[in-house]
Design a protein around this motif. Structure first.
Motif, PDB file in Angstrom:
ATOM      1  N   ASN A  45       0.672  -1.235  -0.120  1.00 27.67           N
ATOM      2  CA  ASN A  45      -0.162   0.000   0.156  1.00 27.67           C
ATOM      3  C   ASN A  45       1.052   1.315   0.128  1.00 27.67           C
ATOM      4  O   ASN A  45       2.044   1.037  -0.181  1.00 27.67           O
ATOM      5  N   ALA A 105      -0.473  -5.100   1.833  1.00 26.80           N
ATOM      6  CA  ALA A 105      -1.954  -4.958   1.951  1.00 26.80           C
ATOM      7  C   ALA A 105      -2.738  -6.136   1.875  1.00 26.80           C
ATOM      8  O   ALA A 105      -2.490  -7.068   0.884  1.00 26.80           O
ATOM      9  N   ASP A 106      -3.361  -6.307   2.975  1.00 26.54           N
ATOM     10  CA  ASP A 106      -4.183  -7.583   3.241  1.00 26.54           C
ATOM     11  C   ASP A 106      -5.578  -7.230   3.936  1.00 26.54           C
ATOM     12  O   ASP A 106      -5.965  -5.950   4.029  1.00 26.54           O
ATOM     13  N   ASN A 146      -5.374  -4.588   6.904  1.00 22.36           N
ATOM     14  CA  ASN A 146      -5.476  -2.973   6.718  1.00 22.36           C
ATOM     15  C   ASN A 146      -6.076  -2.639   5.459  1.00 22.36           C
ATOM     16  O   ASN A 146      -5.674  -1.304   5.090  1.00 22.36           O
ATOM     17  N   THR A 147      -6.890  -3.479   4.742  1.00 20.47           N
ATOM     18  CA  THR A 147      -7.355  -3.102   3.229  1.00 20.47           C
ATOM     19  C   THR A 147      -8.766  -3.280   3.332  1.00 20.47           C
ATOM     20  O   THR A 147      -9.334  -4.378   3.913  1.00 20.47           O
ATOM     21  N   LYS A 148      -9.596  -2.428   2.846  1.00 23.97           N
ATOM     22  CA  LYS A 148     -11.158  -2.720   2.942  1.00 23.97           C
ATOM     23  C   LYS A 148     -11.318  -2.934   1.182  1.00 23.97           C
ATOM     24  O   LYS A 148     -10.637  -2.822   0.495  1.00 23.97           O
ATOM     25  N   ASP A 174     -11.100  -0.214  -1.088  1.00 24.42           N
ATOM     26  CA  ASP A 174      -9.703   0.281  -1.648  1.00 24.42           C
ATOM     27  C   ASP A 174      -9.426  -0.478  -2.838  1.00 24.42           C
ATOM     28  O   ASP A 174      -8.856   0.420  -3.766  1.00 24.42           O
ATOM     29  N   PHE A 175      -9.761  -1.609  -2.894  1.00 21.81           N
ATOM     30  CA  PHE A 175      -9.362  -2.105  -4.441  1.00 21.81           C
ATOM     31  C   PHE A 175     -10.473  -1.925  -5.465  1.00 21.81           C
ATOM     32  O   PHE A 175     -10.306  -2.044  -6.583  1.00 21.81           O
ATOM     33  N   PHE A 180      -1.147   1.906  -4.784  1.00 20.47           N
ATOM     34  CA  PHE A 180      -0.817   0.491  -4.483  1.00 20.47           C
ATOM     35  C   PHE A 180       0.032   0.057  -5.609  1.00 20.47           C
ATOM     36  O   PHE A 180      -0.071   0.321  -6.746  1.00 20.47           O
TER      37      PHE A 180
END
Length: 368
Positions: A15, A21-22, A25-27, A30-31, A115
């Motif tokens: 990130n 990023a997993d 810690n990622t929503k 976000d992706f 990213f």
């Protein structure tokens, strides 16, 4: 003799803060903002399944753990990365070219949100995935539907490809026989791809944590049949009902680690093609040999048996491909076997020289 090829490739990211990023810690959002900006190709739908949740509408989609309330309606998805999938091609290079183009698009758009793609095949920090909140009654019942749903926590930690191949005119019995052959020879051929040497924030004592944890509980190969009576009941599954007509007769090889050099995927697809054509290799297994996969995961081609049988398999594939131009793609694998080389060695060397997992992973995808 018509063959068809496709690739599903899972991408992990660092990130904006330079952290892996997993799901912690990622929503999903976000992706999702990345995928939303990538193009849609309406003609793809004959090739690519959209799925119940509607997440898989493009050549790119968010790979993750879907959460449900008390029905089959998805209410959330905990993300682990973004998967790229190709349409079906009649030649290996066509699939590679499409994967490369899709990857470059993804990389460019992802950069706008901080990213950057990195190579790993197992979460380098998290040893387990536990859904939060815990599964509700509906989700618990849903997970009993198949052996793969029962082990759906494992893929949240792993990143790997499905290399898809089919050959026109195969009977379903022939299809299953090839699936059993690939399952048997899996531990001998997968070191070509090993790229998961990190575990719990440090170096693991081996080359593929993904293989060590995954194979045995999850399939090495999966074949897609047309009718329920053609299924054979195994744990993990070897057979699955095709969900759209383009899937009938497909063989998915699922045991390779991820590769950041897509020419290696081309070589591995050529190897699979040779194994489909081969008439001499006698080994067959309905479920993967977990112990042998773990030996392979630790030592790779440094293990004498793994190296010896890998050489026999390569030779058989060469003979089977005869004067097929795809035979030349095996040269890369012969050289890697001669040098007992896997991608994990570059990651290990990068870690030792640069002092961090992130720095080592930032040295990947540089030539893609």
């Amino acid at each position: 003799m018509t063959f068809f090829f496709g690739i599903e490739h899972e991408v992990a990211f660092l990130n904006q803060a330079g952290k892996f990023a997993d799901f912690e810690n990622t929503k999903f959002a976000d992706f999702s903002q990345i995928v939303e900006r990538l193009p849609t190709y309406p003609n793809d739908y004959a090739h690519l399944r959209v799925g119940d949740a509607g997440i898989k509408k493009k050549r790119w989609y968010i790979e993750g753990f879907e959460r449900f309330a008390d029905s089959d309606k998805v209410i959330d998805c905990l993300p682990k990365g973004i998967e790229i999938r190709t349409t079906i091609h009649s030649d290996i290079q066509g699939a590679i070219n499409e994967l490369s183009a899709s990857f470059l698009l993804l990389r460019d758009v992802a950069a706008d949100y901080g990213f950057s793609p990195v190579l790993t095949s197992f979460n380098p920090y998290k040893p387990v995935f536990e859904p939060e909140p815990p599964l509700n009654d509906y989700e618990i019942r849903r997970r009993q539907a198949s052996p793969e749903k029962q082990t759906a926590n494992i893929p949240m930690l792993t990143y790997g490809p499905d290399l898809n191949i089919s050959r026109a005119g195969l009977s379903y019995e022939g299809l299953i026989d090839i699936g059993r052959k690939l399952t048997y020879y899996s531990p001998y051929i997968i070191p070509f791809s090993y790229s998961s040497p990190f575990y719990q924030g440090s170096l693991w004592q081996g080359l593929s944590v993904r293989t060590f944890v995954r194979t045995g509980k999850r399939p090495a190969a999966m074949v897609f049949v047309e009718k329920p009576e053609q299924l054979i009941k195994t744990v993990p599954s070897l057979t699955k009902i095709a969900r759209l007509s383009a899937e009938v007769g497909r063989i998915e090889f699922k045991a390779f680690d991820s590769c950041d050099d897509f020419s290696l995927y081309a070589a591995l697809l050529a190897l699979l093609k040779g194994l489909v054509l081969d008439e001499y290799l006698a080994g067959r297994a309905t479920i993967p040999d977990a112990t042998l996969h773990q030996i392979s995961a630790k030592a790779g081609f440094n293990n004498e048996e793994i190296s010896l049988v890998a050489n026999q398999v390569l030779t058989a594939a060469e003979i089977a491909l005869k004067d097929d131009p795809d035979r030349d793609l095996l040269i890369m694998l012969k050289e890697k076997l001669r040098q007992q080389e896997t991608p994990s060695q570059q990651l290990i060397q990068g870690y030792q020289e640069l002092g961090s997992i992130e720095a080592a992973m930032q040295q990947t995808y540089l030539n893609t």
